[in-house]
Write a protein that holds these residues in place. Structure first.
Motif, PDB file in Angstrom:
ATOM      1  N   PHE A 162       7.373  -2.092   7.006  1.00  0.00           N
ATOM      2  CA  PHE A 162       7.781  -3.508   7.658  1.00  0.00           C
ATOM      3  C   PHE A 162       8.940  -4.358   6.853  1.00  0.00           C
ATOM      4  O   PHE A 162       9.196  -5.172   7.414  1.00  0.00           O
ATOM      5  N   SER A 163       9.196  -3.818   5.689  1.00  0.00           N
ATOM      6  CA  SER A 163      10.270  -4.428   4.810  1.00  0.00           C
ATOM      7  C   SER A 163      11.607  -4.457   5.226  1.00  0.00           C
ATOM      8  O   SER A 163      11.932  -3.114   5.733  1.00  0.00           O
ATOM      9  N   PRO A 164      12.439  -5.370   5.528  1.00  0.00           N
ATOM     10  CA  PRO A 164      13.702  -5.183   5.819  1.00  0.00           C
ATOM     11  C   PRO A 164      14.494  -4.229   4.760  1.00  0.00           C
ATOM     12  O   PRO A 164      15.551  -3.752   5.415  1.00  0.00           O
ATOM     13  N   ASN A 165      14.012  -3.926   3.652  1.00  0.00           N
ATOM     14  CA  ASN A 165      14.709  -3.230   2.762  1.00  0.00           C
ATOM     15  C   ASN A 165      14.009  -1.736   2.666  1.00  0.00           C
ATOM     16  O   ASN A 165      14.340  -0.922   1.782  1.00  0.00           O
ATOM     17  N   THR A 166      13.325  -1.486   3.529  1.00  0.00           N
ATOM     18  CA  THR A 166      12.652  -0.146   3.428  1.00  0.00           C
ATOM     19  C   THR A 166      13.629   1.022   3.461  1.00  0.00           C
ATOM     20  O   THR A 166      14.698   0.960   4.053  1.00  0.00           O
ATOM     21  N   LYS A 167      13.407   1.779   2.593  1.00  0.00           N
ATOM     22  CA  LYS A 167      14.259   3.452   2.657  1.00  0.00           C
ATOM     23  C   LYS A 167      13.671   4.130   3.778  1.00  0.00           C
ATOM     24  O   LYS A 167      14.482   5.075   3.953  1.00  0.00           O
ATOM     25  N   HIS A 168      12.705   3.900   4.687  1.00  0.00           N
ATOM     26  CA  HIS A 168      12.558   4.751   5.596  1.00  0.00           C
ATOM     27  C   HIS A 168      12.146   3.981   7.063  1.00  0.00           C
ATOM     28  O   HIS A 168      11.031   3.901   7.674  1.00  0.00           O
ATOM     29  N   PRO A 169      13.429   3.226   7.342  1.00  0.00           N
ATOM     30  CA  PRO A 169      13.359   2.541   8.902  1.00  0.00           C
ATOM     31  C   PRO A 169      12.988   3.455   9.933  1.00  0.00           C
ATOM     32  O   PRO A 169      12.437   2.942  10.896  1.00  0.00           O
ATOM     33  N   THR A 203       1.793   5.971  13.040  1.00  0.00           N
ATOM     34  CA  THR A 203       1.071   4.877  12.299  1.00  0.00           C
ATOM     35  C   THR A 203       1.692   3.520  12.317  1.00  0.00           C
ATOM     36  O   THR A 203       1.019   2.547  12.525  1.00  0.00           O
ATOM     37  N   TYR A 204       2.926   3.473  12.455  1.00  0.00           N
ATOM     38  CA  TYR A 204       3.663   1.911  12.784  1.00  0.00           C
ATOM     39  C   TYR A 204       3.386   1.574  14.133  1.00  0.00           C
ATOM     40  O   TYR A 204       2.798   0.300  14.096  1.00  0.00           O
ATOM     41  N   PHE A 205       3.427   2.442  15.152  1.00  0.00           N
ATOM     42  CA  PHE A 205       2.815   1.989  16.450  1.00  0.00           C
ATOM     43  C   PHE A 205       1.437   1.337  16.336  1.00  0.00           C
ATOM     44  O   PHE A 205       1.086   0.271  16.885  1.00  0.00           O
ATOM     45  N   CYS A 206       0.642   1.969  15.761  1.00  0.00           N
ATOM     46  CA  CYS A 206      -0.974   1.680  15.515  1.00  0.00           C
ATOM     47  C   CYS A 206      -1.013   0.354  15.082  1.00  0.00           C
ATOM     48  O   CYS A 206      -1.761  -0.666  15.581  1.00  0.00           O
ATOM     49  N   LEU A 207      -0.302   0.206  13.944  1.00  0.00           N
ATOM     50  CA  LEU A 207      -0.436  -1.295  13.196  1.00  0.00           C
ATOM     51  C   LEU A 207       0.198  -2.267  14.090  1.00  0.00           C
ATOM     52  O   LEU A 207      -0.637  -3.090  14.506  1.00  0.00           O
ATOM     53  N   LYS A 208       1.575  -2.214  14.500  1.00  0.00           N
ATOM     54  CA  LYS A 208       2.252  -3.268  14.981  1.00  0.00           C
ATOM     55  C   LYS A 208       1.954  -3.549  16.464  1.00  0.00           C
ATOM     56  O   LYS A 208       1.855  -4.647  16.908  1.00  0.00           O
ATOM     57  N   GLU A 209       1.583  -2.403  17.230  1.00  0.00           N
ATOM     58  CA  GLU A 209       1.504  -2.583  18.637  1.00  0.00           C
ATOM     59  C   GLU A 209      -0.144  -2.590  19.095  1.00  0.00           C
ATOM     60  O   GLU A 209      -0.633  -3.067  20.166  1.00  0.00           O
ATOM     61  N   ALA A 210      -0.726  -1.981  18.359  1.00  0.00           N
ATOM     62  CA  ALA A 210      -2.326  -1.765  18.827  1.00  0.00           C
ATOM     63  C   ALA A 210      -3.184  -2.583  17.784  1.00  0.00           C
ATOM     64  O   ALA A 210      -4.564  -2.474  18.064  1.00  0.00           O
ATOM     65  N   ASN A 211      -2.805  -3.054  16.776  1.00  0.00           N
ATOM     66  CA  ASN A 211      -3.611  -3.515  15.687  1.00  0.00           C
ATOM     67  C   ASN A 211      -4.640  -2.713  15.247  1.00  0.00           C
ATOM     68  O   ASN A 211      -5.944  -3.040  15.088  1.00  0.00           O
ATOM     69  N   VAL A 212      -4.400  -1.543  14.988  1.00  0.00           N
ATOM     70  CA  VAL A 212      -5.299  -0.496  14.628  1.00  0.00           C
ATOM     71  C   VAL A 212      -4.900   0.056  13.315  1.00  0.00           C
ATOM     72  O   VAL A 212      -3.494   0.397  13.076  1.00  0.00           O
ATOM     73  N   PRO A 213      -5.543   0.147  11.994  1.00  0.00           N
ATOM     74  CA  PRO A 213      -5.044   0.526  10.823  1.00  0.00           C
ATOM     75  C   PRO A 213      -4.961   2.079  10.814  1.00  0.00           C
ATOM     76  O   PRO A 213      -5.755   2.735  11.594  1.00  0.00           O
ATOM     77  N   ALA A 214      -3.923   2.433  10.432  1.00  0.00           N
ATOM     78  CA  ALA A 214      -3.391   3.816  10.516  1.00  0.00           C
ATOM     79  C   ALA A 214      -2.979   4.461   9.239  1.00  0.00           C
ATOM     80  O   ALA A 214      -2.108   3.835   8.791  1.00  0.00           O
ATOM     81  N   ILE A 215      -3.363   5.692   8.906  1.00  0.00           N
ATOM     82  CA  ILE A 215      -3.029   6.366   7.606  1.00  0.00           C
ATOM     83  C   ILE A 215      -2.459   7.692   7.769  1.00  0.00           C
ATOM     84  O   ILE A 215      -3.142   8.428   8.565  1.00  0.00           O
TER      85      ILE A 215
END
Ligand SMILES: [Zn+2]
Length: 363
Positions: A206-213, A220-232
């Motif tokens: 989520f950081s603008p400075n992420t090394k992994h855009p 996992t990013y979809f789950c967190l951002k779009e579905a409000n589901v914690p994902a690991i």
């Protein structure tokens, strides 16, 4: 595994790869007449739901986003054969089945870069769309997605193997870092070799400075951002000595996450780990059911059929495991309706493993 009580609900959704203009049938038709038509069944999209009698947490386990990572999809598949005593368990073990059968990371490109957007023309579209809807519908309190990454993160911070990947230390009220570290500490008691230890890898997506855009396109990013589901994301290493050790790593990690979320299975993880052969090498007899010009034929070993022009062959089903299906190395594996002029080989496989080959020769 006959003594294991099973209670499962398997809903099989059939998704055929979309027959686009590149279909060999239409391709052949435009060039010359197709001699023989071979129909393979659509790739099943299996999900399993197991519910315990006692109340507990709800976990969704996803396997096989990458097809050449058997530790991940075999570990997810094993859970389909347990009973849940407490909580609820949702399992989608073979998300990228065509890539599993092809034993390729992504037969149609990297599926884990398709969760932000995907073209409806992409052969992976139905499965990615299905999983996104499934996550929103199930709304688990935790989603675990399983992978076999390259190398060993504890000795090479750039490597993805043997680690627990999180997108953020904390996202909204999800304490991903704290939870992942708790699991990491517990699991690392079992690994004495330094490179086998499983540290936490925060990609700070989520950081603008992420090394992994690029991770913003991941599940996992979809789950967190779009579905409000914690994902690991759980990663074992492709360089672990064998499939058993890869599966064991995943099971040890899931054991601790399940504990934290109050989900209990029977047999428990310790039993599964100490009887892994039973689960990884079930004694099954493989069969392919064929319909050749209206005649039912069972095939269980390498065989060649000589067929007159105009013949019609259909693979109507398989006996084996949930990973048993057929693909032809001679054509695009997404296609399930194939027109041939001279010959074709069709491999019957159990996931990555070839069981036998059925050949068809036009005479
Ligand atoms: Zn992977």
């Amino acid at each position: 595994m006959e003594n294991i009580r099973r209670r499962k609900l398997i809903k099989t959704l059939l998704w055929g790869a979309p027959l686009i203009a590149l279909s060999p049938i239409s391709a052949f038709a435009s060039q010359s007449r197709v001699s023989v038509r071979i129909d393979l069944p659509p790739f099943p999209l299996e999900d399993t739901y197991l519910k315990g009698e006692k109340k507990g947490g709800r976990i969704l386990v996803v396997g096989g986003i990458h097809g050449n990572e058997p530790g991940a999809y075999k570990a997810a598949d094993i859970l389909r054969h347990v009973k849940v005593k407490r909580g609820e368990l949702f399992i989608a073990p073979r998300m990228n089945f065509v890539s599993i059968l092809a034993d390729r990371r992504g037969y149609n490109g990297d599926m884990n870069r398709k969760f932000a957007s995907i073209s409806p023309r992409d052969p992976d579209y139905p499965r990615v769309k299905w999983l996104k809807n499934y996550v929103k519908e199930v709304k688990p309190e935790l989603l675990l997605t399983l992978h076999d990454g390259f190398g060993f993160h504890s000795v090479n911070p750039k490597a993805w193997g043997q680690c627990i990947v999180i997108d953020a230390e904390r996202y909204k009220n999800f304490h991903l870092g704290k939870e992942a570290r708790t699991v990491s500490e517990r699991v690392n008691r079992f690994f004495t070799k330094r490179e086998w230890k499983v540290p936490v890898y925060n990609t700070n997506t989520f950081s603008p400075n992420t090394k992994h855009p690029e991770q913003r396109k991941s599940l996992t990013y979809f789950c967190l951002k779009e579905a409000n589901v914690p994902a690991i994301c759980l990663e074992t290493s492709k360089q672990m000595p064998d499939l058993e050790m890869k599966v064991k790593t995943h099971l040890l990690l899931m054991k601790e996450f399940f504990k934290l979320h109050n989900v209990e299975i029977e047999p428990d993880f310790d039993y599964i780990i100490s009887h892994l052969d039973q689960f990884l090498k079930p004694k099954v007899h493989y069969l392919a059911n064929l319909n050749i010009n209206g005649r039912q034929v069972l095939v269980s070993s390498n065989k060649t059929f000589k067929l007159p022009k105009g013949s019609r062959v259909e693979f109507t089903g398989f006996h084996g495991t949930a990973g048993t299906n057929a693909v032809s190395p001679d054509v695009n594996m997404n296609l399930r309706k194939i027109g041939i002029k001279r010959r074709i080989a069709v491999d019957v496989k159990d996931d990555f493993r070839k069981i036998f080959t059925v050949r068809f020769v036009v005479v």
